[in-house]
Design a protein around this motif. Sequence first.
Motif, short mmCIF file in Angstrom:
data_model
loop_
_atom_site.label_atom_id
_atom_site.label_comp_id
_atom_site.label_asym_id
_atom_site.label_seq_id
_atom_site.Cartn_x
_atom_site.Cartn_y
_atom_site.Cartn_z
N PHE A 1 37.36 -5.44 5.56
CA PHE A 1 38.64 -5.52 4.85
C PHE A 1 38.40 -5.71 3.35
CE2 PHE A 1 42.03 -8.15 2.99
CZ PHE A 1 43.10 -7.29 3.15
N ASN A 2 37.46 -6.58 3.01
CA ASN A 2 37.17 -6.81 1.59
C ASN A 2 36.62 -5.56 0.91
OD1 ASN A 2 38.05 -9.46 1.61
ND2 ASN A 2 36.02 -10.30 2.03
N ASP A 3 35.88 -4.75 1.65
CA ASP A 3 35.31 -3.53 1.08
C ASP A 3 36.35 -2.42 0.94
OD1 ASP A 3 32.83 -4.73 0.96
OD2 ASP A 3 32.12 -3.87 2.85
N HIS A 4 37.48 -2.58 1.57
CA HIS A 4 38.55 -1.57 1.53
C HIS A 4 39.24 -1.64 0.17
CE1 HIS A 4 41.44 1.17 3.30
NE2 HIS A 4 42.43 0.42 2.84
N PRO B 1 47.75 -0.44 4.74
CA PRO B 1 47.47 -1.44 5.78
C PRO B 1 46.16 -1.16 6.51
CG PRO B 1 49.75 -0.72 5.90
CD PRO B 1 49.06 0.21 4.95
N VAL B 2 45.48 -2.26 6.89
CA VAL B 2 44.23 -2.18 7.64
C VAL B 2 44.40 -2.96 8.95
CG1 VAL B 2 41.79 -2.83 7.65
CG2 VAL B 2 42.86 -2.02 5.53
N SER B 3 44.00 -2.37 10.05
CA SER B 3 44.03 -3.06 11.34
C SER B 3 42.85 -4.02 11.43
CB SER B 3 43.97 -2.05 12.49
OG SER B 3 45.12 -1.25 12.52
N GLY C 1 41.41 -4.81 -5.54
CA GLY C 1 40.23 -5.65 -5.74
C GLY C 1 40.33 -7.02 -5.09
N LEU C 2 41.40 -7.27 -4.36
CA LEU C 2 41.56 -8.58 -3.73
C LEU C 2 40.50 -8.81 -2.66
CD1 LEU C 2 44.72 -10.47 -2.84
CD2 LEU C 2 43.13 -10.03 -0.96
N GLN C 3 39.98 -10.04 -2.59
CA GLN C 3 38.97 -10.43 -1.61
C GLN C 3 39.47 -11.63 -0.81
OE1 GLN C 3 35.34 -8.96 -1.60
NE2 GLN C 3 36.89 -7.46 -2.20
#
Length: 351
Positions: free
Chosen positions: A86-89, A94-96, A172-174
């Motif tokens: 998710f962080n690399d996205h 939206p990400v499952s 860029g959110l982690q």
Amino acid sequence: MRTSRRNWITALALVLMLGLGWWYRSTRPAPRAWTGGVMGTRYSVQVADPLPERRADALRRKVHGRLREIDGLMSTWNPESPLSHFNDHTATNPVSIPRELHRVVAAALETARASGGAFDPTVSPLLAAWGFGPKAEDRDPGAAELDALRARTGFERLRLLPSARLRKTHPGLQLDLGGIAKGYGADAAAAVLREGGVSDYLVEVGGEVRVRGRHSSGEPWRIGVERPGSDASGAARLQGVMQLTSGAVATSGDYRNYRLDKGGRRLPHLLDPRAGRPVRSDVAGVTVLADDAMTADALATALFVMGPDAGLRWIEPRPEEALFLVRSNGVIREIPSSGFETRAAYRSPED
């Protein structure tokens, strides 16, 4: 996950000293006890129920496997974990994510909203800039850099969606669940024991503790509150002792994980997310007593950031209790919430 808030050796030593030291007083068999390493830290388990060796071994394997499973979901050190993916996205669609991860993120965001941002699971870029975390840099960031980092942090930029999906509003959110995952792990390990028919246990994961029932001595489980600093030999000292038959305990403090800035001032790893800077106050530590360790874990961080005045006003209407340890003229002063001492059966270690 690497331990980021407490020295596991100290936590384990306190638990073992206060719990296992009572074995000789019991007519029941000594508790089954084991330790292990997972989530970048150490964990320990004590079971006071008399268990056959085979059953104890099966529970030991199940507890370890469950903690490894959680680590596999939520580690920011493992590039293959769902959280790392998710962080690399670097897009805002939206990400499952796994449903279990979705539940923990929901709890983190609930605490972030309730605390007005004193707890925030998106501050890892700021932590790295101040020299903490898996991508830490050994330097002090300037104002312009902090402003740029704050533009891509903040729990408000994270959207929790139905059907176990998660979305960033800034690419860029982690997300880092280090302030809540160890507590969740302690709760999950405790659930394994309950499901296995165990009624008396103590579980500690990286300093977060979950208990049920009693020690084999017949007495409540005794949990030490560490006094900030150490004695001349470097050994940990106790500020006080809690006696519990149910519930969970977590502590956040500035006396284990810190570094010095260029001017030689102590910088704790605990940041005020609202300012983007390490907390600078007289608070040395905050211990929280709650029904579950995940809540205690997150609230300990939030209350440390808030400080005793705002923190006590915030927690008094809530069901949890807290104890602030504050440096004052060279001594440690205790500032408890109104129900802490009674609920924790708190007393001096000499009593």
